[in-house]
Design an enzyme around this catalytic site. Structure first.
Site, mmCIF file in Angstrom:
data_model
loop_
_atom_site.group_PDB
_atom_site.id
_atom_site.type_symbol
_atom_site.label_atom_id
_atom_site.label_comp_id
_atom_site.label_asym_id
_atom_site.label_seq_id
_atom_site.Cartn_x
_atom_site.Cartn_y
_atom_site.Cartn_z
ATOM 1 N N ASN A 1 0.784 -1.183 0.049
ATOM 2 C CA ASN A 1 0.058 0.050 -0.029
ATOM 3 C C ASN A 1 1.043 1.210 0.059
ATOM 4 O O ASN A 1 1.402 1.446 1.045
ATOM 5 C CB ASN A 1 -0.948 -0.084 1.259
ATOM 6 N N LYS B 1 0.363 4.384 -0.383
ATOM 7 C CA LYS B 1 -0.548 5.403 0.387
ATOM 8 C C LYS B 1 -0.155 6.584 -0.516
ATOM 9 O O LYS B 1 -0.264 6.420 -1.977
ATOM 10 C CB LYS B 1 -0.054 5.684 1.895
ATOM 11 N N HIS C 1 -9.518 1.223 4.611
ATOM 12 C CA HIS C 1 -8.353 1.406 5.473
ATOM 13 C C HIS C 1 -8.558 2.391 6.637
ATOM 14 O O HIS C 1 -9.298 3.402 6.388
ATOM 15 C CB HIS C 1 -7.189 2.119 4.249
ATOM 16 N N GLU D 1 -7.007 4.657 7.690
ATOM 17 C CA GLU D 1 -6.850 6.115 7.423
ATOM 18 C C GLU D 1 -8.030 6.677 6.635
ATOM 19 O O GLU D 1 -8.392 7.954 6.748
ATOM 20 C CB GLU D 1 -5.317 6.225 6.427
ATOM 21 N N GLU E 1 -5.285 -4.494 10.332
ATOM 22 C CA GLU E 1 -4.351 -3.481 10.730
ATOM 23 C C GLU E 1 -4.590 -2.761 12.078
ATOM 24 O O GLU E 1 -5.489 -2.011 12.175
ATOM 25 C CB GLU E 1 -4.173 -2.553 9.572
ATOM 26 N N SER F 1 3.576 -2.084 10.237
ATOM 27 C CA SER F 1 5.046 -2.063 10.596
ATOM 28 C C SER F 1 5.536 -3.396 10.384
ATOM 29 O O SER F 1 6.547 -3.798 10.826
ATOM 30 C CB SER F 1 5.478 -1.393 12.029
HETATM 31 P P1 13P Z 1 3.174 0.524 7.671
HETATM 32 O O1 13P Z 1 3.628 -0.855 7.245
HETATM 33 O O2 13P Z 1 3.947 1.633 7.128
HETATM 34 O O3 13P Z 1 2.906 0.421 9.035
HETATM 35 O O4 13P Z 1 1.795 0.706 7.249
HETATM 36 C C1 13P Z 1 0.734 -0.233 7.175
HETATM 37 C C2 13P Z 1 -0.412 0.158 6.300
HETATM 38 O O5 13P Z 1 -1.277 0.961 7.019
HETATM 39 C C3 13P Z 1 -0.880 -0.714 5.138
HETATM 40 O O6 13P Z 1 -2.084 -0.621 4.834
#
Ligand code: 13P
Length: 256
Positions: free
Chosen positions: A11, A13, A97, A99, A169, A215
């Site tokens: 992802n 982002k 997600h 976010e 997540e 992470s």
């Molecule tokens: P990180 O791997 O940067 O923690 O992000 C995970 C994530 O939100 C994948 O959708």
């Protein structure tokens, strides 16, 4: 016993211009483009999708979007639909997600609408769930995840269930460097599997891949990927560089 092919999905982002994305995809394809034991998915921002799709043509790497609208077309300024994604050979779409839930007002209901629209258009949803730090600390993790799973998957038939991938997540582990312990992750993954069994029956539920996200990186992936109900990873930061992403694909291949 069912063996589920592991998925490593990146992802990106809101990162990478179209040109930067193409360079990253080329490096990924050169290293793991023929990988057949792991489903490898890259999810660039909308502006980079088409070019990334061309760069991965002829490889086993798949193309995913990070969001979509539930309607096929219409007066929805700024939105993109499932048929538009399909037209540029997108196969997967991340939905719900944290976010998007946190910053863009997505709810279980809107996520559910999108998920049903994705399935109707033969897109494979990567459906995200997970608790916040406050929810974990108050002991509400399983309840929160249960509500998200049940509401998000409302109306999905058991024939379609195996096309859905769930991503657990924990919000407190995203981009923070804090990874859930393998026990914390496996506990929630097994719980989600149990919910899927109740919703879809054992055979369909056993086919659903449940990814861990938060992470995940080459140093912690092997242990997470060795867990019975952890079928891969949804990767943020470590997906932005070919070297770490490829290492994660290789870790998933080794964990089969
Ligand atoms: P990180 O791997 O940067 O923690 O992000 C995970 C994530 O939100 C994948 O959708």
């Amino acid at each position: 016993m069912i063996t589920r092919k592991k998925i490593i999905a990146g992802n990106w982002k809101m990162n990478k211009t179209s040109a930067d994305g193409v360079a990253l995809v080329r490096d990924i394809v050169a290293a793991v483009g023929k990988q057949a034991d792991v489903e490898v998915v890259v999810c660039p921002p909308f502006t980079g999708l088409e070019a990334a799709g061309k760069a991965l043509e002829g490889s086993n790497v798949r193309l995913g979007a990070q969001n979509m609208h539930h309607e096929a077309a219409g007066a929805f300024t700024g939105e993109v639909s499932a048929p538009m994604l399909r037209a540029i050979f997108t196969t997967h779409v991340i939905l719900g997600h944290s976010e998007r839930r946190l910053y863009f007002g997505e709810t279980d209901e809107t996520v559910n609408r999108k998920l049903l629209a994705a399935l109707k258009n033969q897109l494979r949803p990567i459906f995200c769930v997970g608790e916040t730090l406050a929810e974990r600390e108050s002991g509400a993790t399983l309840k929160v995840v249960q509500t998200q799973v049940e509401r998000g998957l409302e109306g999905v038939g058991k024939d379609h269930a195996p096309s859905v991938t769930v991503a657990y997540e924990p919000v407190w582990a995203l981009g923070t460097g804090k990874v859930a312990t393998t026990e914390q992750a496996q506990e929630v993954h097994a719980f989600i599997r149990g919910l899927l069994v109740k919703l879809f029956g054992e055979p369909a539920a056993q086919k659903v891949r449940i990814l861990y996200g938060g992470s995940m990186k080459p140093s912690n992936a092997p242990e997470l990927l060795a867990q019975k109900d952890i079928d891969g990873g949804l990767i943020g930061g470590a997906a932005l560089e070919a070297r770490s992403f490829v290492e994660l694909v290789n870790a998933a291949a080794a964990a089969r």
